[in-house]
Design an enzyme around this catalytic site. Structure first.
Site, mmCIF file in Angstrom:
data_model
loop_
_atom_site.group_PDB
_atom_site.id
_atom_site.type_symbol
_atom_site.label_atom_id
_atom_site.label_comp_id
_atom_site.label_asym_id
_atom_site.label_seq_id
_atom_site.Cartn_x
_atom_site.Cartn_y
_atom_site.Cartn_z
ATOM 1 N N ARG A 49 0.401 -1.242 -0.174
ATOM 2 C CA ARG A 49 -0.218 -0.014 0.179
ATOM 3 C C ARG A 49 0.669 1.421 -0.021
ATOM 4 O O ARG A 49 0.893 2.058 -1.012
ATOM 5 C CB ARG A 49 -1.095 0.113 1.049
ATOM 6 C CG ARG A 49 -1.887 1.377 1.555
ATOM 7 C CD ARG A 49 -2.627 0.980 2.790
ATOM 8 N NE ARG A 49 -2.155 2.343 4.142
ATOM 9 C CZ ARG A 49 -2.088 3.434 4.461
ATOM 10 N NH1 ARG A 49 -3.344 3.767 3.832
ATOM 11 N NH2 ARG A 49 -1.428 3.445 4.966
ATOM 12 N N GLY A 73 -10.053 11.890 4.818
ATOM 13 C CA GLY A 73 -9.188 10.799 5.104
ATOM 14 C C GLY A 73 -8.241 10.261 5.761
ATOM 15 O O GLY A 73 -7.727 9.500 5.680
ATOM 16 N N GLU A 95 -9.716 14.455 8.264
ATOM 17 C CA GLU A 95 -10.169 13.845 9.292
ATOM 18 C C GLU A 95 -10.914 13.892 10.056
ATOM 19 O O GLU A 95 -10.572 14.477 11.102
ATOM 20 C CB GLU A 95 -8.875 13.217 10.035
ATOM 21 C CG GLU A 95 -8.795 12.144 10.730
ATOM 22 C CD GLU A 95 -8.767 10.642 10.393
ATOM 23 O OE1 GLU A 95 -8.909 10.539 9.173
ATOM 24 O OE2 GLU A 95 -9.746 10.264 10.974
ATOM 25 N N GLU A 124 -18.362 15.582 4.877
ATOM 26 C CA GLU A 124 -19.596 15.851 4.138
ATOM 27 C C GLU A 124 -19.920 17.224 4.797
ATOM 28 O O GLU A 124 -20.942 18.043 4.727
ATOM 29 C CB GLU A 124 -20.416 14.664 4.656
ATOM 30 C CG GLU A 124 -21.042 13.443 3.501
ATOM 31 C CD GLU A 124 -19.360 12.921 4.394
ATOM 32 O OE1 GLU A 124 -18.880 13.278 4.895
ATOM 33 O OE2 GLU A 124 -19.074 11.573 3.651
ATOM 34 N N GLU A 138 -7.195 7.455 0.625
ATOM 35 C CA GLU A 138 -7.098 5.834 0.843
ATOM 36 C C GLU A 138 -8.605 5.361 0.935
ATOM 37 O O GLU A 138 -8.074 5.371 2.627
ATOM 38 C CB GLU A 138 -5.541 5.625 1.720
ATOM 39 C CG GLU A 138 -5.337 3.969 1.363
ATOM 40 C CD GLU A 138 -6.181 2.731 1.849
ATOM 41 O OE1 GLU A 138 -7.375 2.330 1.130
ATOM 42 O OE2 GLU A 138 -5.659 2.537 3.274
ATOM 43 N N GLU A 147 -17.163 -0.855 3.853
ATOM 44 C CA GLU A 147 -16.764 0.517 5.286
ATOM 45 C C GLU A 147 -17.917 1.690 4.443
ATOM 46 O O GLU A 147 -17.976 2.687 4.777
ATOM 47 C CB GLU A 147 -14.860 1.025 5.111
ATOM 48 C CG GLU A 147 -14.160 0.331 5.934
ATOM 49 C CD GLU A 147 -13.476 0.726 6.215
ATOM 50 O OE1 GLU A 147 -12.940 1.805 6.069
ATOM 51 O OE2 GLU A 147 -12.137 -0.376 6.656
HETATM 52 C C1 LIG Z 1 -8.012 3.501 5.406
HETATM 53 S S1 LIG Z 1 -7.620 4.836 6.489
HETATM 54 C C2 LIG Z 1 -6.858 5.932 5.323
HETATM 55 C C3 LIG Z 1 -5.356 6.754 6.591
HETATM 56 C C4 LIG Z 1 -4.427 7.677 5.979
HETATM 57 N N1 LIG Z 1 -4.545 8.301 4.554
HETATM 58 C C5 LIG Z 1 -3.297 6.421 5.141
HETATM 59 O O1 LIG Z 1 -3.639 6.844 4.527
HETATM 60 O O2 LIG Z 1 -2.890 5.792 5.736
HETATM 61 C C6 LIG Z 1 -9.078 6.221 6.098
HETATM 62 C C7 LIG Z 1 -9.129 7.402 7.247
HETATM 63 O O3 LIG Z 1 -10.012 7.928 6.811
HETATM 64 C C8 LIG Z 1 -11.083 9.053 7.753
HETATM 65 N N2 LIG Z 1 -12.639 8.723 7.369
HETATM 66 C C9 LIG Z 1 -13.573 8.150 6.799
HETATM 67 N N3 LIG Z 1 -14.753 9.153 6.041
HETATM 68 C C10 LIG Z 1 -14.266 9.800 6.111
HETATM 69 C C11 LIG Z 1 -14.928 10.892 6.483
HETATM 70 N N4 LIG Z 1 -16.631 11.296 5.697
HETATM 71 N N5 LIG Z 1 -14.384 12.298 6.607
HETATM 72 C C12 LIG Z 1 -13.507 12.929 7.583
HETATM 73 N N6 LIG Z 1 -12.816 10.862 7.471
HETATM 74 C C13 LIG Z 1 -12.934 10.220 7.435
HETATM 75 C C14 LIG Z 1 -11.081 7.663 9.039
HETATM 76 O O4 LIG Z 1 -11.409 8.202 10.515
HETATM 77 C C15 LIG Z 1 -9.674 6.714 8.751
HETATM 78 O O5 LIG Z 1 -8.743 7.350 9.276
#
Ligand SMILES: C[S@@+](CC[C@H](N)C(=O)[O-])C[C@H]1O[C@@H](n2cnc3c(N)ncnc32)[C@H](O)[C@@H]1O
Length: 390
Positions: A49, A73, A95, A124, A138, A147
């Site tokens: 990744r 995120g 985030e 949103e 990601e 998810e």
């Molecule tokens: C799969 S992780 C990826 C984290 C980081 N970008 C990385 O690549 O290591 C997804 C992140 O998106 C955040 N997230 C998911 N939906 C979100 C939303 N609608 N608004 C803000 N953050 C969100 C989650 O809390 C999580 O920390």
């Protein structure tokens, strides 16, 4: 800028699917784990990744140079940091969880606080001061869509991406193939142990406490079947466990896909069996590509694949849908699989799957041998070791 999304139970919002989602419940069930460093570290330790995103950004620096970037995120902030290091003018790192506090520290420790703005809030809900040239995220869950985080990326794209903007990643695909595995036998053993234990319990309760519980045997059996036999499993398969030709069951263009396009995945696909063995189920995985856009294609296209691999496994592994019982197959036999996946009505971040297949025995030529439709299978998640089922 950016309101906090730590909603409380009863705080209702409406998702893109027109279904009401309780923000507090969603936060407790879904976002909770992302607030922990140990969980972010698990993703940061996934070399496949990490290499894919790193290479996609640094081998295509010209996309980022002087540009405004939105990281949907951001988690620990890693993709925002790389975007800034690749020359972005401004990075908005959004985030939902308190991970923002660690992300801010990390940004500062790497001297990028003038470029990266970490915003705590749900994508949103936040407001940005400008539209952006690139959206990076990601967002991929198990078997790509679990998810349902891609909804938030679509929302961000439609609201904040310039008309000529670029999505990182730009494309995604879902794959399926027939597989063999000992997992089905293990699950069947577990189920039988649980049922034997139930029968002893019914006998003991009658003998010692004078109450006949046997009327509950059928519901208990249904519950156990659902848990042991009808829930898909995470597995890191050896490539040799794939016993038929893989098929692409879904292709997504991240620049144009709508939420409607990803609500359901349905595919009827053929697969040719490549060896004499037991067909134990179907395996699903995904890949994503970083291709830039039509006017500004990537100089170096990068692929991130979660296909079964000896040396390049990922934390996503593959999702395994078991058949009970397995079926004897031979090289040259053909399968016609029907696959259908939709969101669980109880939890929009989980999926329900229905699988059916027709099996053509090559020795009987075109004679139709078997047609089986399995019970719906749940694609569920585990949260701190506890398995939540739908
Ligand atoms: C799969 S992780 C990826 C984290 C980081 N970008 C990385 O690549 O290591 C997804 C992140 O998106 C955040 N997230 C998911 N939906 C979100 C939303 N609608 N608004 C803000 N953050 C969100 C989650 O809390 C999580 O920390």
């Amino acid at each position: 800028m950016g309101s906090t999304s730590n909603g409380v139970a009863g705080d209702l919002t409406t998702n893109c699917n027109g279904v009401s989602v309780d923000k507090g419940v969603d936060f407790a069930n879904y976002f909770c784990t992302y607030g922990f460093l140990y969980h972010q570290k698990e993703m940061l330790c996934d070399r496949v990744r990490m290499d894919a995103y790193y290479n996609a950004i640094f081998q295509n620096k010209e996309h980022f140079h002087g540009k405004a970037v939105l990281d949907v995120g951001t988690g620990s902030g890693i993709l925002a940091i790389w975007s800034a290091q690749a020359g972005a003018r401004k990075v908005y790192a959004v985030e939902a969880t308190k991970m923002t506090e660690h992300a801010r520290e990390l940004v500062k420790a790497n001297n990028l606080q003038d470029v990266i703005e970490v915003i705590e809030g749900s994508m949103e809900d936040v407001t940005l001061p400008e539209k952006v040239d690139i959206i990076i995220s990601e967002w991929m869950g198990y078997f790509l869509l679990r998810e349902s985080m891609f909804d938030s990326v679509i929302f961000a794209r439609d609201r904040w991406l310039k008309p000529d903007g670029i999505m990182y990643p730009s494309h995604a695909r879902m794959w399926m193939a027939p597989m063999r595995s000992g997992l089905g036998d293990q699950k069947m053993d577990d189920y039988e142990v649980a049922m034997n234990d139930w029968h002893s319990f019914v006998d003991d309760t009658k003998t010692y406490y004078g109450v006949d519980m046997s009327v509950l045997t059928k519901p208990f059996d249904d519950e156990q079947k659902k848990y042991y036999l009808q829930t898909s499993l995470w597995n890191n398969l050896h490539p040799q466990q794939i016993i038929g030709t893989p098929a692409i069951i879904k292709e997504i263009n991240c620049l144009t896909a709508s939420v409607n396009d990803v609500l359901n995945v349905s595919s009827n696909f053929p697969s040719s069996i490549t060896e004499r063995t037991r067909l134990c189920g179907l395996a699903g995985w995904f890949d994503v590509h970083f291709r830039g856009n039509r006017d500004y294609p990537a100089k170096h296209e990068i692929e991130l694949t979660t296909a079964p691999s000896l040396d390049n496994g990922t934390h996503w592994g593959q999702q395994v849908f078991l058949l009970h019982p397995p079926v004897r197959v031979s090289e040259g036999d053909d399968l016609m699989v029907s696959f259908s996946m939709s969101r669980s009505k109880e939890n929009h971040r989980l999926m329900e799957v229905e699988l059916g297949y027709k099996y053509f025995d090559s020795t009987l030529k075109t004679v139709f041998a078997e047609e089986i439709t399995t019970e719906p299978v749940s694609l569920c998640w585990s949260c701190f070791g506890a398995t939540l089922k739908v």
